[in-house]
Design a protein around this motif. Sequence first.
Motif, short mmCIF file in Angstrom:
data_model
loop_
_atom_site.label_atom_id
_atom_site.label_comp_id
_atom_site.label_asym_id
_atom_site.label_seq_id
_atom_site.Cartn_x
_atom_site.Cartn_y
_atom_site.Cartn_z
N LEU A 1 42.47 52.62 27.31
CA LEU A 1 43.72 51.87 27.24
C LEU A 1 44.39 51.78 28.61
N TYR A 2 44.45 52.90 29.31
CA TYR A 2 45.19 52.96 30.56
C TYR A 2 44.61 52.00 31.60
N ARG A 3 43.30 51.87 31.63
CA ARG A 3 42.69 51.01 32.65
C ARG A 3 43.08 49.54 32.48
N PHE B 1 36.32 59.95 32.84
CA PHE B 1 37.43 60.89 32.85
C PHE B 1 38.76 60.14 32.95
N MET B 2 39.82 60.88 32.67
CA MET B 2 41.16 60.31 32.64
C MET B 2 41.64 59.94 34.04
N HIS B 3 42.47 58.92 34.11
CA HIS B 3 43.22 58.63 35.33
C HIS B 3 44.24 59.77 35.51
N GLY B 4 44.33 60.30 36.71
CA GLY B 4 45.29 61.37 36.95
C GLY B 4 46.71 60.96 36.62
N LEU B 5 47.06 59.72 36.94
CA LEU B 5 48.42 59.25 36.68
C LEU B 5 48.70 59.12 35.19
N CYS B 6 47.67 58.86 34.40
CA CYS B 6 47.84 58.81 32.95
C CYS B 6 48.14 60.21 32.42
N GLY C 1 53.52 66.03 41.10
CA GLY C 1 52.39 66.70 40.49
C GLY C 1 51.15 66.60 41.36
N ARG C 2 50.34 67.66 41.30
CA ARG C 2 49.09 67.70 42.06
C ARG C 2 47.92 67.68 41.08
N PHE C 3 46.92 66.88 41.39
CA PHE C 3 45.75 66.76 40.53
C PHE C 3 44.70 67.78 40.95
N ALA C 4 44.64 68.88 40.22
CA ALA C 4 43.80 70.01 40.63
C ALA C 4 42.34 69.85 40.21
N SER C 5 42.10 69.23 39.07
CA SER C 5 40.73 68.99 38.60
C SER C 5 40.79 67.95 37.49
N PRO C 6 39.64 67.35 37.15
CA PRO C 6 39.67 66.23 36.22
C PRO C 6 39.96 66.63 34.78
N VAL C 7 40.52 65.67 34.05
CA VAL C 7 40.77 65.79 32.62
C VAL C 7 39.93 64.72 31.93
N PHE C 8 39.36 65.06 30.78
CA PHE C 8 38.51 64.14 30.05
C PHE C 8 39.18 63.72 28.74
N PRO C 9 38.94 62.49 28.30
CA PRO C 9 39.46 62.08 27.00
C PRO C 9 39.07 63.09 25.92
N GLY C 10 40.03 63.45 25.08
CA GLY C 10 39.78 64.43 24.04
C GLY C 10 40.10 65.86 24.43
N ASP C 11 40.31 66.13 25.72
CA ASP C 11 40.70 67.47 26.16
C ASP C 11 42.07 67.83 25.57
N VAL C 12 42.27 69.13 25.39
CA VAL C 12 43.57 69.63 24.96
C VAL C 12 44.19 70.42 26.10
N LEU C 13 45.29 69.92 26.62
CA LEU C 13 45.97 70.59 27.73
C LEU C 13 46.86 71.72 27.20
N ARG D 1 41.13 49.67 37.18
CA ARG D 1 39.89 49.44 36.45
C ARG D 1 38.68 50.05 37.13
N HIS D 2 38.85 51.12 37.87
CA HIS D 2 37.71 51.79 38.46
C HIS D 2 36.73 52.17 37.34
N HIS D 3 35.46 51.84 37.53
CA HIS D 3 34.47 51.96 36.47
C HIS D 3 34.26 53.38 35.99
N MET D 4 34.54 54.35 36.84
CA MET D 4 34.27 55.75 36.48
C MET D 4 35.12 56.23 35.30
N HIS D 5 36.16 55.48 34.95
CA HIS D 5 37.01 55.88 33.84
C HIS D 5 36.55 55.32 32.49
N ILE D 6 35.48 54.50 32.52
CA ILE D 6 35.00 53.88 31.28
C ILE D 6 33.48 53.88 31.16
N ASP D 7 32.78 53.79 32.27
CA ASP D 7 31.32 53.64 32.26
C ASP D 7 30.64 54.98 32.55
N PRO D 8 29.84 55.51 31.61
CA PRO D 8 29.18 56.80 31.85
C PRO D 8 28.33 56.85 33.11
#
Length: 268
Positions: free
Chosen positions: A165-167, A191-196, A221-233, A172-179
């Motif tokens: 949705l966010y892209r 993986f998630m967009h850091g700003l999302c 905020g600082r982006f320390a490592s990636p977050v993936f869809p479905g992760d629980v923060l 629209r960087h492909h890494m957020h949708i294309d395996p």
Amino acid sequence: MNSGEWRSRDLGTRTEAYGETDAILYALAVGAKATDLELVFEEKLKVLPTFALTRAQWAPDVLGSAGAFDTGTAVHGSQRLRVRKPLPRSGDLEMKAVVSEVWDKGGAAVFEVAVDTEYLEATWSIFAPGCGGFGGDRGPSAARRPEREPDHVFTLPMGTEQAALYRLLGDRHHMHIDPEAAKAAGMPRPFMHGLCTLAAVTLPLADLAGSHPADLVELDGRFASPVFPGDVLQVEAWRESDGALLFEASVDGRTVLSAGRVLFGSPE
């Protein structure tokens, strides 16, 4: 040219139009619910200030395209936002951008790209490996985690469709949708967009502050490592005497957001 010579570089101006549908789609992409009528219903709409970041992404992209750093290895290190007044429900967002600072981290450089509008100022910090060593100032260190116990701890699930949705809002960087693109970038899956992720955390933090999320006036905020869809923060928050909340977020013990600070209120 060395990296330090990019300091104060004018990145140009741009006007981006948006409508109520864009602002509502954005709210849904960062976790708003159908019952959050002031975020998702045009008759009551208040636009989240972080929405403007989707319209300003062009600025760091312009700097990368100009050759300041390798766009294949540079990463979005942190984000800062200062709000001056609320965004209208729809309209034209007139922006100007500049390289406000370049810090020398030795093996890398940090480029700060500031985007200014009548509504807010946003600053991207781009960490660029291989661009340091030009003899510049190292710059400030990231804020440390408070040594006291957090005042609040809560969990925040990331939706499995949030990155998709966010892209649609512009990044629209492909890494957020294309395996395959994600694997090429060294990630096991999209993986998630850091700003999302950062914007999503502000929604429950607004509840803790007793505020409306559209009343955001300061965010870091600082982006320390990636977050993936479905992760629980797991989010930890500390109250400050000025009304701000400091925060960190982790996934399975791995810090994903650090040096977080948020303040709600009325823009001066």
